[in-house]
Scaffold this motif. Structure first.
Motif, mmCIF file in Angstrom:
data_model
loop_
_atom_site.group_PDB
_atom_site.id
_atom_site.type_symbol
_atom_site.label_atom_id
_atom_site.label_comp_id
_atom_site.label_asym_id
_atom_site.label_seq_id
_atom_site.Cartn_x
_atom_site.Cartn_y
_atom_site.Cartn_z
ATOM 1 N N PRO A 45 0.842 -1.198 0.000
ATOM 2 C CA PRO A 45 0.000 0.000 0.000
ATOM 3 C C PRO A 45 0.882 1.256 0.000
ATOM 4 C CG PRO A 45 -0.778 -1.591 1.627
ATOM 5 C CD PRO A 45 0.548 -2.097 1.134
ATOM 6 N N PHE A 46 0.374 2.347 -0.572
ATOM 7 C CA PHE A 46 1.141 3.601 -0.663
ATOM 8 C C PHE A 46 1.811 3.981 0.663
ATOM 9 C CE2 PHE A 46 -1.826 5.029 -4.240
ATOM 10 C CZ PHE A 46 -0.838 5.088 -5.197
ATOM 11 N N VAL A 47 1.028 3.911 1.745
ATOM 12 C CA VAL A 47 1.537 4.450 3.022
ATOM 13 C C VAL A 47 2.715 3.651 3.591
ATOM 14 C CG1 VAL A 47 -0.550 5.657 3.748
ATOM 15 C CG2 VAL A 47 -0.313 3.218 4.251
ATOM 16 N N TYR A 48 2.935 2.448 3.075
ATOM 17 C CA TYR A 48 4.062 1.642 3.587
ATOM 18 C C TYR A 48 5.215 1.551 2.576
ATOM 19 C CZ TYR A 48 0.278 0.404 6.743
ATOM 20 O OH TYR A 48 -0.777 0.470 7.617
ATOM 21 N N LEU A 49 5.114 2.278 1.477
ATOM 22 C CA LEU A 49 6.167 2.172 0.451
ATOM 23 C C LEU A 49 7.545 2.517 1.010
ATOM 24 C CD1 LEU A 49 4.335 3.700 -2.645
ATOM 25 C CD2 LEU A 49 5.312 1.408 -2.516
ATOM 26 N N GLN A 50 7.623 3.587 1.793
ATOM 27 C CA GLN A 50 8.951 4.003 2.271
ATOM 28 C C GLN A 50 9.523 3.031 3.293
ATOM 29 O OE1 GLN A 50 7.730 8.246 2.843
ATOM 30 N NE2 GLN A 50 9.879 8.610 2.388
ATOM 31 N N SER A 51 8.685 2.580 4.238
ATOM 32 C CA SER A 51 9.220 1.670 5.255
ATOM 33 C C SER A 51 9.569 0.311 4.646
ATOM 34 C CB SER A 51 8.256 1.534 6.442
ATOM 35 O OG SER A 51 6.966 1.266 5.988
ATOM 36 N N VAL A 52 8.794 -0.103 3.642
ATOM 37 C CA VAL A 52 9.110 -1.378 2.971
ATOM 38 C C VAL A 52 10.418 -1.238 2.178
ATOM 39 C CG1 VAL A 52 8.359 -2.895 1.071
ATOM 40 C CG2 VAL A 52 6.782 -2.331 2.930
ATOM 41 N N THR A 53 10.592 -0.108 1.501
ATOM 42 C CA THR A 53 11.834 0.114 0.743
ATOM 43 C C THR A 53 13.028 0.046 1.703
ATOM 44 O OG1 THR A 53 10.662 1.500 -0.821
ATOM 45 C CG2 THR A 53 13.041 1.747 -0.779
ATOM 46 N N LYS A 54 12.877 0.668 2.869
ATOM 47 C CA LYS A 54 13.965 0.664 3.859
ATOM 48 C C LYS A 54 14.215 -0.766 4.352
ATOM 49 C CE LYS A 54 15.322 3.190 7.962
ATOM 50 N NZ LYS A 54 14.716 3.339 9.263
ATOM 51 N N ALA A 55 13.133 -1.487 4.608
ATOM 52 C CA ALA A 55 13.283 -2.857 5.125
ATOM 53 C C ALA A 55 13.928 -3.780 4.086
ATOM 54 C CB ALA A 55 11.917 -3.403 5.535
ATOM 55 N N LEU A 56 13.699 -3.507 2.813
ATOM 56 C CA LEU A 56 14.317 -4.348 1.766
ATOM 57 C C LEU A 56 15.805 -4.054 1.632
ATOM 58 C CD1 LEU A 56 11.487 -4.206 -0.931
ATOM 59 C CD2 LEU A 56 12.196 -6.226 0.373
ATOM 60 N N GLY A 57 16.218 -2.900 2.163
ATOM 61 C CA GLY A 57 17.636 -2.546 2.231
ATOM 62 C C GLY A 57 18.326 -2.643 0.893
ATOM 63 N N THR A 58 19.462 -3.313 0.896
ATOM 64 C CA THR A 58 20.249 -3.408 -0.335
ATOM 65 C C THR A 58 19.857 -4.624 -1.181
ATOM 66 O OG1 THR A 58 21.906 -4.633 0.865
ATOM 67 C CG2 THR A 58 22.253 -2.247 0.680
ATOM 68 N N SER A 59 18.787 -5.305 -0.797
ATOM 69 C CA SER A 59 18.380 -6.486 -1.575
ATOM 70 C C SER A 59 17.974 -6.040 -2.981
ATOM 71 C CB SER A 59 17.197 -7.195 -0.901
ATOM 72 O OG SER A 59 15.982 -6.597 -1.286
ATOM 73 N N SER A 60 17.922 -6.987 -3.897
ATOM 74 C CA SER A 60 17.571 -6.605 -5.273
ATOM 75 C C SER A 60 16.068 -6.678 -5.518
ATOM 76 C CB SER A 60 18.327 -7.490 -6.261
ATOM 77 O OG SER A 60 18.020 -8.825 -5.978
ATOM 78 N N GLN A 66 0.724 0.477 -6.291
ATOM 79 C CA GLN A 66 -0.418 -0.249 -6.870
ATOM 80 C C GLN A 66 -1.210 0.611 -7.852
ATOM 81 O OE1 GLN A 66 -2.722 -1.855 -3.593
ATOM 82 N NE2 GLN A 66 -0.872 -2.599 -2.579
ATOM 83 N N ASP A 67 -0.871 1.890 -7.907
ATOM 84 C CA ASP A 67 -1.587 2.818 -8.781
ATOM 85 C C ASP A 67 -0.756 4.096 -8.873
ATOM 86 O OD1 ASP A 67 -3.705 3.777 -10.364
ATOM 87 O OD2 ASP A 67 -4.729 4.672 -8.642
ATOM 88 N N VAL A 68 -1.120 4.986 -9.776
ATOM 89 C CA VAL A 68 -0.439 6.285 -9.893
ATOM 90 C C VAL A 68 -1.419 7.225 -10.577
ATOM 91 C CG1 VAL A 68 0.600 5.757 -12.164
ATOM 92 C CG2 VAL A 68 1.716 7.404 -10.653
ATOM 93 N N TYR A 69 -1.280 8.541 -10.357
ATOM 94 C CA TYR A 69 -2.138 9.490 -11.069
ATOM 95 C C TYR A 69 -1.352 10.109 -12.211
ATOM 96 C CZ TYR A 69 -6.082 12.576 -11.800
ATOM 97 O OH TYR A 69 -7.164 13.212 -12.346
ATOM 98 N N PHE A 70 -2.075 10.587 -13.244
ATOM 99 C CA PHE A 70 -1.374 11.034 -14.452
ATOM 100 C C PHE A 70 -0.922 12.492 -14.418
ATOM 101 C CE2 PHE A 70 -5.899 11.559 -15.324
ATOM 102 C CZ PHE A 70 -5.972 12.846 -15.846
ATOM 103 N N GLU A 71 -1.509 13.306 -13.523
ATOM 104 C CA GLU A 71 -1.101 14.715 -13.476
ATOM 105 C C GLU A 71 0.182 14.837 -12.648
ATOM 106 O OE1 GLU A 71 -2.247 17.107 -15.131
ATOM 107 O OE2 GLU A 71 -4.330 16.662 -15.637
ATOM 108 N N PRO A 72 1.037 15.802 -12.969
ATOM 109 C CA PRO A 72 2.319 15.897 -12.250
ATOM 110 C C PRO A 72 2.200 16.450 -10.824
ATOM 111 C CG PRO A 72 2.189 17.586 -13.960
ATOM 112 C CD PRO A 72 0.969 16.720 -14.122
ATOM 113 N N ASP A 73 1.255 17.366 -10.603
ATOM 114 C CA ASP A 73 1.049 17.941 -9.261
ATOM 115 C C ASP A 73 -0.233 18.770 -9.302
ATOM 116 O OD1 ASP A 73 1.650 20.477 -10.421
ATOM 117 O OD2 ASP A 73 3.778 20.052 -10.154
ATOM 118 N N GLY A 74 -0.617 19.335 -8.173
ATOM 119 C CA GLY A 74 -1.759 20.247 -8.171
ATOM 120 C C GLY A 74 -2.920 19.764 -7.343
ATOM 121 N N ALA A 75 -4.086 20.301 -7.641
ATOM 122 C CA ALA A 75 -5.288 20.085 -6.827
ATOM 123 C C ALA A 75 -5.978 18.774 -7.226
ATOM 124 C CB ALA A 75 -6.221 21.275 -6.994
ATOM 125 N N PHE A 76 -5.408 17.663 -6.798
ATOM 126 C CA PHE A 76 -5.950 16.336 -7.099
ATOM 127 C C PHE A 76 -5.976 15.537 -5.797
ATOM 128 C CE2 PHE A 76 -3.862 18.001 -10.876
ATOM 129 C CZ PHE A 76 -4.963 18.074 -11.730
#
Ligand code: PEP
Length: 253
Positions: A45-60, A66-76
């Motif tokens: 889930p989005f909210v755990y992306l950073q902690s999961v990335t950290k926990a995966l450490g230097t592993s490959s 799971q999703d992304v929005y198409f606008e670069p920034d702004g009122a969305f």
């Protein structure tokens, strides 16, 4: 030779501690050995992306959203952009997962915009396609995946397609315990590859990876992967246990 690609979609599961625990379990020595022979990624889930990335450490093991929005920034309100995902170390994202198509109501046109934005933003998207049970029963599977691929990939050049993985996920097999037989899956994968050859080129079709998803488990991973046009697995429920996910990776290589 297409390198197998095994991805774990955690959907709206785990919490702050169990997501880290799962990531640590996946980043084991055994996964590292397997990762040399396969591309492996998890989609928390989005909210755990950073902690999961950290926990995966230097592993490959890679990390995706799971999703992304198409606008670069702004009122969305509530949306997340490609640059935000890149900023926190994401490599991949899913586009057009069946739950987003059929539960949230995403259209092919919206998915196409998300896919294009993901590629432009430097992410490696997985475009999910697949038919409902009624569509399979009405012999409409090929029509549905053709529509989803033609509309989902609209306007994307062959060069941009080098960033994309396709996942064939029959909706009737997702989270139901019903898996497409290896022959049923192979038929659609072969159809998709031939369609991509017509839409782009034989070279592109030969190189692109097409994952199968839908109730993949440790005991059916190897026979699915033995099919000539199945290049990887997108795993939901069975990716929520580190040992089961690792067994699926082992089955895929
Ligand atoms: C998925 O979430 O993409 C999926 C295939 O789920 P499951 O493996 O649980 O069917």
């Amino acid at each position: 030779m297409r390198k197998p690609f095994v991805a774990g979609n955690w959907k709206m599961n785990t919490d702050s501690s169990s997501s880290v625990e799962l990531a640590e379990g996946i980043a084991s020595d055994a996964t590292e050995i397997a990762s040399a022979k396969a591309t492996v990624a998890v989609f928390p889930p989005f909210v755990y992306l950073q902690s999961v990335t950290k926990a995966l450490g230097t592993s490959s093991v890679g990390v995706g959203a799971q999703d992304v929005y198409f606008e670069p920034d702004g009122a969305f309100t509530g949306e997340i952009s490609t640059s935000m995902l890149k900023d926190i170390g994401c490599t991949y994202c899913l586009c057009g997962h069946s739950e987003r198509r059929h539960v949230i109501g995403e259209t092919d046109e919206l998915i196409n915009k998300k896919l294009a934005a993901a590629i432009t933003g430097g992410l490696l998207p997985i475009l999910c396609v697949g038919e409902l049970l009624a569509e399979r029963e009405a012999s409409k599977t090929n029509d549905v995946v053709t529509r989803q691929l033609e509309n989902g990939l609209a306007g994307l050049s062959e060069a941009k397609l080098s960033a994309v993985t396709i996942a064939y996920e029959p909706v009737w097999a997702i989270g139901t315990g019903l898996t497409a037989t290896p022959q049923q899956a192979q038929e659609v994968h072969e159809f998709i590859r031939k369609l991509l050859a017509k839409m782009y080129s034989g070279e592109l079709a030969e190189g692109i990876r097409i994952q199968y998803g839908g109730s993949v488990k440790p005991d059916n991973a190897a026979e699915l992967m033995a099919q000539p046009d199945i290049d990887g697995l997108l795993v939901g429920g069975a990716s929520l246990k580190a040992d089961g996910f690792l067994a699926i990776i082992q089955g895929a290589i």
